[in-house]
Scaffold this motif. Structure first.
Motif, PDB file in Angstrom:
ATOM      1  N   ASP A   1      -6.817   1.393  -4.588  1.00 13.38           N
ATOM      2  CA  ASP A   1      -6.486   0.559  -5.740  1.00 13.38           C
ATOM      3  C   ASP A   1      -5.843  -0.745  -5.248  1.00 13.38           C
TER       4      ASP A   1
ATOM      5  N   GLN B   1      -5.504  -3.519  -6.847  1.00 10.06           N
ATOM      6  CA  GLN B   1      -4.658  -4.119  -7.876  1.00 10.06           C
ATOM      7  C   GLN B   1      -3.233  -3.587  -7.768  1.00 10.06           C
TER       8      GLN B   1
ATOM      9  N   SER C   1       2.745   5.532 -10.883  1.00 15.71           N
ATOM     10  CA  SER C   1       1.308   5.311 -10.673  1.00 15.71           C
ATOM     11  C   SER C   1       0.566   6.533 -10.153  1.00 15.71           C
TER      12      SER C   1
ATOM     13  N   ARG D   1      -0.057   7.143  -7.140  1.00 13.46           N
ATOM     14  CA  ARG D   1      -0.948   6.687  -6.063  1.00 13.46           C
ATOM     15  C   ARG D   1      -0.116   6.483  -4.798  1.00 13.46           C
TER      16      ARG D   1
ATOM     17  N   GLU E   1      -1.623   4.056  -1.433  1.00 12.94           N
ATOM     18  CA  GLU E   1      -1.531   2.590  -1.447  1.00 12.94           C
ATOM     19  C   GLU E   1      -0.088   2.125  -1.275  1.00 12.94           C
TER      20      GLU E   1
END
Length: 241
Positions: A2, A4, A190, A192, A195
């Motif tokens: 990701d 972004q 998030s 995640r 990242e």
């Protein structure tokens, strides 16, 4: 991947760098002040002082830093009445104080061994020459032994600086919001971790790269024999605790 999230997270993590640097800098400063007397105690002819110094270094180096931090932060609450009586509870209930205390005590043990090794590496001939002209023990240590010892110990101490930068990440376990603390907050929102921790790892890598370059330049300046060596000095690789 990701991208972004990476783009949005980088400024947040970068904003936490001053907290990490402050935590490491204060801990290293306090730790160095503690390390010198501990190293001198280890080198002392007094059995009591040598034993006390050895005991402190052995205990700190044989236990995980995370455990030491937990003992100080969470364990101090068991002695709240005593600490309040001594007027110290306001300090021990503060996460920053506990983190700096744990990091300082930890790095002091390792740094004291680095200093001790540096002192023992000072050529005996130079010590004898200084004594032959009537130099006092204090003056001998200040002008001859300590400068030479620190020059010898610089590569190892450079590794300790880099290790301390990485060790500050443990402060996030006691609510301090530095680089790793911010990373955990972003991950909790998030989900995640790849990242976010990738960016955090790059930030730590960048900080330690700068430290390695500074140490290398200092080594070249104070030791002419090393000026013709390769790009990276011996302090570029940090040992693991």
């Amino acid at each position: 991947m990701d991208f972004q999230l990476i783009y949005e997270s980088f400024p947040k993590l970068l904003a936490a760098v001053p907290a990490t640097v402050a935590l490491a800098s204060v801990s290293l400063f306090v730790g160095f002040l503690l390390a010198v007397p501990v190293a001198l105690a280890r080198l002392s002819h007094s059995r009591l002082l040598a034993s006390l110094g050895y005991g402190y270094v052995y205990v700190v180096r044989s236990t995980p830093l995370l455990v030491q931090m937990f003992l100080i932060y969470y364990g101090s609450g068991q002695f709240r009445i005593v600490l309040e009586h001594l007027g110290l509870w306001a300090l021990f209930r503060d996460a920053w104080f506990c983190a700096i205390l744990a990091l300082s005590l930890n790095t002091a043990a390792y740094t004291s061994e680095i200093i001790r090794g540096g002192v023992q590496s000072v050529p005996w001939g130079q010590i004898e020459a200084a004594r032959s002209i009537g130099m006092s023990s204090v003056l001998l240590f200040r002008r001859i032994v300590f400068p030479i010892a620190m020059r010898q110990a610089l590569p190892a101490y450079g590794s300790e600086l880099m290790i301390m930068i990485k060790s500050t990440s443990l402060a996030s376990t006691i609510t301090i919001v530095e680089v790793t603390g911010v990373a955990k907050q972003i991950i909790s929102e998030s989900y995640r971790p790849l990242e976010v921790f990738l960016i955090a790892g790059c930030i730590y890598l960048s900080m330690n790269f700068l430290i390695s370059r500074v140490i290398f330049m200092i080594e070249r300046r104070i030791s002419p024999k090393r000026r013709d060596r390769g790009t990276f000095g011996s302090s570029a690789a940090a040992a693991m605790h």
